[in-house]
Design a protein around this motif. Structure first.
Motif, PDB file in Angstrom:
ATOM      1  N   ALA A 131       0.838  -1.200   0.000  1.00  0.00           N
ATOM      2  CA  ALA A 131       0.000   0.000   0.000  1.00  0.00           C
ATOM      3  C   ALA A 131       0.876   1.253   0.000  1.00  0.00           C
ATOM      4  N   VAL A 132       0.409   2.278  -0.717  1.00  0.00           N
ATOM      5  CA  VAL A 132       1.104   3.561  -0.801  1.00  0.00           C
ATOM      6  C   VAL A 132       0.337   4.569   0.050  1.00  0.00           C
ATOM      7  N   TRP A 133       0.999   5.148   1.025  1.00  0.00           N
ATOM      8  CA  TRP A 133       0.396   6.139   1.916  1.00  0.00           C
ATOM      9  C   TRP A 133       1.009   7.495   1.599  1.00  0.00           C
ATOM     10  N   PHE A 134       0.176   8.524   1.428  1.00  0.00           N
ATOM     11  CA  PHE A 134       0.735   9.837   1.109  1.00  0.00           C
ATOM     12  C   PHE A 134      -0.115  10.962   1.693  1.00  0.00           C
ATOM     13  N   THR A 135       0.528  12.098   1.904  1.00  0.00           N
ATOM     14  CA  THR A 135      -0.151  13.288   2.413  1.00  0.00           C
ATOM     15  C   THR A 135      -0.489  14.218   1.254  1.00  0.00           C
ATOM     16  N   ASP A 136      -1.559  14.999   1.439  1.00  0.00           N
ATOM     17  CA  ASP A 136      -2.045  15.843   0.342  1.00  0.00           C
ATOM     18  C   ASP A 136      -2.401  17.252   0.833  1.00  0.00           C
ATOM     19  N   PRO A 137      -1.401  18.032   1.279  1.00  0.00           N
ATOM     20  CA  PRO A 137      -1.645  19.420   1.666  1.00  0.00           C
ATOM     21  C   PRO A 137      -1.799  20.291   0.424  1.00  0.00           C
ATOM     22  N   THR A 138      -1.840  21.596   0.622  1.00  0.00           N
ATOM     23  CA  THR A 138      -2.045  22.512  -0.514  1.00  0.00           C
ATOM     24  C   THR A 138      -0.803  23.324  -0.860  1.00  0.00           C
ATOM     25  N   TYR A 139       0.363  22.951  -0.332  1.00  0.00           N
ATOM     26  CA  TYR A 139       1.566  23.760  -0.554  1.00  0.00           C
ATOM     27  C   TYR A 139       1.900  23.958  -2.036  1.00  0.00           C
ATOM     28  N   GLY A 140       1.618  22.967  -2.853  1.00  0.00           N
ATOM     29  CA  GLY A 140       1.961  23.074  -4.268  1.00  0.00           C
ATOM     30  C   GLY A 140       1.005  23.895  -5.096  1.00  0.00           C
ATOM     31  N   ILE A 141      -0.133  24.318  -4.506  1.00  0.00           N
ATOM     32  CA  ILE A 141      -1.108  25.098  -5.288  1.00  0.00           C
ATOM     33  C   ILE A 141      -1.439  26.450  -4.660  1.00  0.00           C
ATOM     34  N   ILE A 142      -0.758  26.818  -3.561  1.00  0.00           N
ATOM     35  CA  ILE A 142      -1.032  28.125  -2.963  1.00  0.00           C
ATOM     36  C   ILE A 142      -0.137  29.215  -3.542  1.00  0.00           C
ATOM     37  N   SER A 143       0.826  28.827  -4.387  1.00  0.00           N
ATOM     38  CA  SER A 143       1.678  29.795  -5.075  1.00  0.00           C
ATOM     39  C   SER A 143       2.265  29.109  -6.299  1.00  0.00           C
ATOM     40  N   ASN A 144       3.048  29.861  -7.054  1.00  0.00           N
ATOM     41  CA  ASN A 144       3.710  29.301  -8.228  1.00  0.00           C
ATOM     42  C   ASN A 144       5.163  28.898  -7.942  1.00  0.00           C
ATOM     43  N   PHE A 145       5.551  28.908  -6.664  1.00  0.00           N
ATOM     44  CA  PHE A 145       6.932  28.610  -6.295  1.00  0.00           C
ATOM     45  C   PHE A 145       7.223  27.111  -6.345  1.00  0.00           C
ATOM     46  N   GLU A 146       6.285  26.298  -5.835  1.00  0.00           N
ATOM     47  CA  GLU A 146       6.476  24.851  -5.799  1.00  0.00           C
ATOM     48  C   GLU A 146       5.445  24.117  -6.644  1.00  0.00           C
ATOM     49  N   GLY A 147       4.797  24.816  -7.546  1.00  0.00           N
ATOM     50  CA  GLY A 147       3.764  24.211  -8.375  1.00  0.00           C
ATOM     51  C   GLY A 147       3.029  25.303  -9.136  1.00  0.00           C
ATOM     52  N   TYR A 148       1.741  25.099  -9.347  1.00  0.00           N
ATOM     53  CA  TYR A 148       0.934  26.074 -10.080  1.00  0.00           C
ATOM     54  C   TYR A 148      -0.230  26.503  -9.200  1.00  0.00           C
ATOM     55  N   ARG A 149      -0.337  27.823  -9.010  1.00  0.00           N
ATOM     56  CA  ARG A 149      -1.393  28.341  -8.155  1.00  0.00           C
ATOM     57  C   ARG A 149      -2.754  27.889  -8.670  1.00  0.00           C
ATOM     58  N   SER A 150      -3.568  27.368  -7.756  1.00  0.00           N
ATOM     59  CA  SER A 150      -4.868  26.852  -8.149  1.00  0.00           C
ATOM     60  C   SER A 150      -5.786  26.766  -6.937  1.00  0.00           C
ATOM     61  N   THR A 151      -7.059  26.708  -7.176  1.00  0.00           N
ATOM     62  CA  THR A 151      -8.042  26.558  -6.109  1.00  0.00           C
ATOM     63  C   THR A 151      -8.185  25.083  -5.756  1.00  0.00           C
ATOM     64  N   PRO A 152      -8.120  24.739  -4.474  1.00  0.00           N
ATOM     65  CA  PRO A 152      -8.261  23.321  -4.095  1.00  0.00           C
ATOM     66  C   PRO A 152      -9.623  22.767  -4.510  1.00  0.00           C
TER      67      PRO A 152
END
Length: 300
Positions: A131-152
């Protein structure tokens, strides 16, 4: 007992048996933007780690030094290996969890839940049952620094379990921002970091513990509190001690959550892993650098 070097801070005498008085804290790679996701490949004698904003996964080895493992990583963050030794990573850009196959191709393991896109998978572990366990916060979508800004699209910042047969379920949904996670040696306990204080100082900087019961989790409350900054990535050693990232370095707790000591690091630490040819090296990703230090215990 010999005096400890300045990068080691003892809070409990048991910590002295886990480190060494002549150890050094060495920079093995530097010049990055924000390092994360260290994972040791013992069969290749190399370390992989993410430079998230630069969208690269880097490779380091004692023999060949530093090189680029993947140049278009899609803001890859956390990494681990599965039971077959394959790399499993979390990508902020595509908002998914992917596995690198033996031939180098990528397989998407999860990118949505209940018909809606994931937030931005952050850190990941694989249990012995596949089984694969993972966390899913919003750090990658609250800015364009670590991803692409987007609404959750998700109603919560979940911790997910992806079973070996591909069933995705939310096992915890009450975190402000779930972050790093790791199992105890017997896999009966899952530790999960609460890093919501990064944007809301009223959120306690704690590591929570959960009893693993079948395919789900039972909340057992707060395991430990981080007194400098917040918890991010973490790992357990074979003795059951938990080593967590923090603003001032790596904090080591015993199985009851008692702080044993710290490895002090000049930069804010994001994550860590055990490795090296003898298994006694800790690799620490910290802001723009990757550090290495001897520890007198092996990781899981």
């Amino acid at each position: 007992m010999k005096p400890m070097p300045p990068h080691l801070e003892i809070h409990d005498n048991r910590f002295a048996a886990l480190v060494h008085p002549v150890s050094t804290l060495d920079v093995i790679a530097e010049g990055f933007t924000w390092t994360e996701g260290p994972v040791w490949f013992g069969d290749h004698h190399c370390l992989l780690f993410s430079d998230i904003p630069s969208q690269r996964i880097m490779r380091w080895s004692e023999a060949t030094g530093l090189s680029v493992f993947r140049s278009d990583s899609g803001f890859n963050n956390g990494n681990t290996r599965d039971g077959q030794g394959r790399l499993v990573g979390c990508r902020h850009g595509a908002r998914d969890v992917v596995r690198t196959e033996v031939d180098g191709s990528l397989s998407v393991l999860a990118n949505s839940f209940q018909g809606k896109r994931l937030n931005s998978p952050n850190d990941v572990v694989v249990s012995s049952d596949g089984a694969v366990w993972f966390t899913d916060p919003t750090y990658g979508i609250i800015s364009n620094f670590e991803g692409y800004r987007s609404t959750p699209e998700q109603l919560a910042r979940n911790v997910f379990r992806l079973s070996a047969d591909g069933t995705l379920s939310a096992v915890v949904s009450d975190f402000v921002q779930p972050n790093g996670l790791c199992f105890s040696p017997d896999e009966r306990t899952l530790y999960i970091a609460e890093s919501g204080s990064s944007h809301d100082t009223s959120v306690p900087a704690v590591i929570r513990q959960f009893a693993v019961e079948g395919d789900g989790l039972r909340d057992m409350g707060v395991f430990a509190e981080i007194d400098r900054g917040l918890p991010d990535g973490m790992r357990c050693d074979v003795m059951g001690n938990l080593w967590s990232s923090a603003a001032d370095g790596v904090h080591c707790f015993d199985q009851k959550g008692v702080l044993l000591g710290k490895i002090l690091v000049p930069q804010v630490v994001s994550n860590l892993c055990f490795g090296g040819r003898d298994g006694h090296r800790m690799f620490i990703t910290a802001t723009t650098c990757v550090y290495r230090v001897f520890v007198d215990v092996r990781g899981l």
